[in-house]
Structures are given as C-alpha cells and as structure tokens.
Design a protein around this motif. Structure first.
Motif, PDB file in Angstrom:
ATOM      1  N   ILE A 119      68.219  15.183   7.173  1.00 20.24           N
ATOM      2  CA  ILE A 119      67.399  15.023   8.375  1.00 20.24           C
ATOM      3  C   ILE A 119      65.936  15.006   7.954  1.00 20.24           C
ATOM      4  O   ILE A 119      65.521  15.777   7.081  1.00 20.24           O
ATOM      5  CB  ILE A 119      67.627  16.170   9.377  1.00 20.24           C
ATOM      6  N   LYS A 165      63.220  13.297  15.036  1.00 26.48           N
ATOM      7  CA  LYS A 165      63.943  13.377  13.774  1.00 26.48           C
ATOM      8  C   LYS A 165      64.707  12.088  13.488  1.00 26.48           C
ATOM      9  O   LYS A 165      65.014  11.314  14.396  1.00 26.48           O
ATOM     10  CB  LYS A 165      64.924  14.556  13.803  1.00 26.48           C
ATOM     11  N   TYR A 167      68.277  11.110  11.388  1.00 27.08           N
ATOM     12  CA  TYR A 167      69.479  11.768  10.874  1.00 27.08           C
ATOM     13  C   TYR A 167      70.343  10.791  10.078  1.00 27.08           C
ATOM     14  O   TYR A 167      70.489   9.623  10.460  1.00 27.08           O
ATOM     15  CB  TYR A 167      70.348  12.278  12.037  1.00 27.08           C
ATOM     16  N   ILE A 171      75.892  13.520   9.749  1.00 28.46           N
ATOM     17  CA  ILE A 171      75.569  14.769  10.448  1.00 28.46           C
ATOM     18  C   ILE A 171      76.321  14.853  11.777  1.00 28.46           C
ATOM     19  O   ILE A 171      76.701  15.932  12.240  1.00 28.46           O
ATOM     20  CB  ILE A 171      74.039  14.839  10.698  1.00 28.46           C
ATOM     21  N   CYS A 196      73.855  20.474   7.955  1.00 25.17           N
ATOM     22  CA  CYS A 196      72.721  19.909   7.215  1.00 25.17           C
ATOM     23  C   CYS A 196      72.482  20.709   5.937  1.00 25.17           C
ATOM     24  O   CYS A 196      72.257  21.913   5.993  1.00 25.17           O
ATOM     25  CB  CYS A 196      71.472  19.931   8.100  1.00 25.17           C
TER      26      CYS A 196
END
Length: 336
Positions: A119, A165, A167, A171, A196
């Motif tokens: 992330i 964010k 990703y 995730i 993560c």
C-alpha cells in the motif's frame, strides 16, 4: 512519467449517490491522471438525481469508464460491487465529491514499486470545514513493516481513510465490506496488519477531501464493529511502552467520536452501550495527560477541546452530545 507499458492496470472504484454537483470534477481529475493505464468503475448506488446520466455520459465518451447501476444499498455495498468487477493489479478508491491532483497515482505507484510495498499513501488536502484529517508530516517518504502498522496508525502517521491510498489488488482478495454500516474504512484499516506486509507513505498532499459534502448514503450502527474498534484501542493502549504525545492525542481524539456509532436499540440495550463507553473512558484517561501536550491538541478548535474535556469528566454526557449531533446531521445533509 512512467511509460504506459510499464504501468499495471489500475482499477479506481467510485460509489455514486446524489453527486451530480461534484461528479464531473471528480471523474475529470481521474481522466487527466499522468498514470493513464486505468479503468474507472462508477457504481451508481440508486442515486435519485442526475448522477446516473452523468455516469453513462462519461462511459460513452471514454472507454476507460465503466458504470454499474444498482439499487440503493450504501457506499460500502457499492465498493464491494466495484471490487467484484475490478480487473486491475492495483486498486484505488475515490469518493464522488472529492478530486485528485494529476500526479497522485503516478506518485503513489512509483512509491509502491520502489519500496516493494503493498500500500502507498499520500496526504489529503481538506476542502471542507473540518481540518483534522491530515496525518502528521514526517519530512519525507517512510516505509512501515507489518509489526509497525498499528502504532503508526495511532500516531496518526497512517490515516484511516481508504481514498488517499493505492493498493495491490491481492490486499483485497477474499475481502468484502459488511454492507450497510458506518465507518468501515476504519474497520478495514484496523485489520491492516493481517493483510499488509509493508506500507509506504509520502508527505505530498495529492487528494482533495470534501468534508462539507454528503454524497454517501446512511449506514446503520453495529455493536460488533464498535467492539472491534474498542479492542484495537485497548490492544494499542496495553502495548504502548511509553507515552508518545501524537499517539495519545489520536486515542483521545478518536474515542469520543465513536459515540456516533453506538446503536442503542431494543437489540442492543442502553446499559450495554454505557458499559462500552466506560471501558473506552478508562483507555481515554490513561492517554489524556500526554495528549494535551501534543501539537495536534494545541491547534485543535476550541469546540473539540471542550468536548474532550467534557468526555474526561463525564463520558456518557459527552457521548450523548456526539450521538445527538450525528443524528441531526443524518436528518439534514447526508453523512459521508
């Protein structure tokens, strides 16, 4: 910038509800991203205004834009639909009343790639009245390992927001938000260490967050979620070996605000809620002396300071004030 051939496909998911005034600005900010290998999933959550037509218009004009129309189920149901449809190796979330700087995803992808993170996070610019969303400034990029994530969240170095964010798609494998509830971005971030291994962040403020808006539908409260947040606060409080003003301030800032989530009802009696408040108050009291030495406390609005002082002395009263204010907002402009 990064050559398109070097860019993995990025799927950006946008729940859309009563967003006709802001939606074009939001989508335009995505279409002009320097990171161009992206697909945009506009999930029309049964919006009763002109938003569905705007979604369809963008899909007709740009092949990167896709639309899902569904009955109104709430923002997190819309995000689930977007996650199910997304085909990218990378995932991003944006709210329909927010907008992005052109280099946001290019910057975050470079950070993700260069640090081998799962992330990447940038900072937010608060376009509304509430000015406490931004994380602390650290003076440069920082990377956290799994075992550092929880403490970094409590030091307000990692924000609880989904939207600022980028990703890796893995995730989200096997994960769905519980639909129809409030505050599930924080619930996901509470589970971050499970999913993560590494998170990197930059101080660059690239996401514009509209705290005055209200394009997202209401959710219901759920005691299981409230208790999961309580357990997270308790675990951090027990693990903190020494006082850290930023962490202490984050605890004392967030605990009173969880009052808006409390679901007093026949199914969850008021005494259960009061026991929860008293448990949270014990955690609050442990961190309160150091919290008042933090820069975040000194620069907070007087009304917030007053609420925290009331909570320190009379937590049930302060929680009732938070709860009643949240209910009034529900019956005026809709909550995010």
């Amino acid at each position: 910038g990064t050559a398109v051939t070097d860019q993995p496909l990025l799927s950006v998911i946008i729940p859309v509800y009563k967003a006709e005034r802001s939606l074009r600005r939001c989508v335009d900010s995505l279409l002009c991203q320097l990171y161009t290998n992206l697909e945009i999933w506009l999930v029309d959550d049964g919006s009763p205004d002109g938003s569905p037509a705007i979604c369809d218009d963008y899909a007709a004009r740009d092949r990167r834009v896709h639309v899902i129309h569904q009955p109104n189920q709430g923002a997190f149901a819309a995000r689930n639909a977007g996650l199910d449809a997304a085909g990218g190796a990378l995932i991003g979330f944006v709210d329909a009343d927010d907008w992005l700087e052109p280099n946001m995803y290019e910057t975050l992808y470079a950070l993700l790639r260069d640090t081998a993170a799962d992330i990447a996070q940038c900072e937010m610019v608060n376009d509304g009245a509430y000015q406490q969303m931004r994380s602390v400034t650290l003076g440069g990029p920082v990377t956290y390992r799994r075992e550092q994530l929880t403490e970094a969240m409590f030091r307000n170095e990692i924000s609880h927001n989904l939207m600022n964010k980028l990703y890796r798609a893995e995730i989200w494998k096997g994960f769905h938000f519980q639909e129809g509830l409030y505050h599930l971005d924080a619930a996901f971030m509470c589970r971050l260490p499970e999913r993560c291994a590494r998170l990197s962040r930059t101080d660059a403020a690239l996401y514009h967050y509209n705290t005055d808006g209200g394009s997202i539908t209401r959710g219901r409260r759920n005691m299981a979620h409230v208790r999961s947040m309580q357990n997270l606060f308790a675990a951090y409080s027990q693990a903190a070996e020494s006082a850290h003003p930023d962490g202490d301030f984050f605890v004392c800032r967030e605990i009173p605000s969880t009052g808006r989530l409390l679901p007093a009802s026949r199914a969850i009696p008021l005494p259960v809620c009061i026991r929860h408040i008293r448990c949270m108050h014990r955690i609050f009291k442990r961190h309160w002396p150091a919290a008042r030495t933090a820069e975040g406390y000194r620069t907070s609005p007087r009304a917030k300071k007053l609420l925290w002082h009331i909570y320190a002395c009379a937590p049930v009263t302060a929680t009732a004030l938070v709860y009643l204010r949240a209910r009034r907002q529900e019956h005026g402009p809709q909550l995010r």
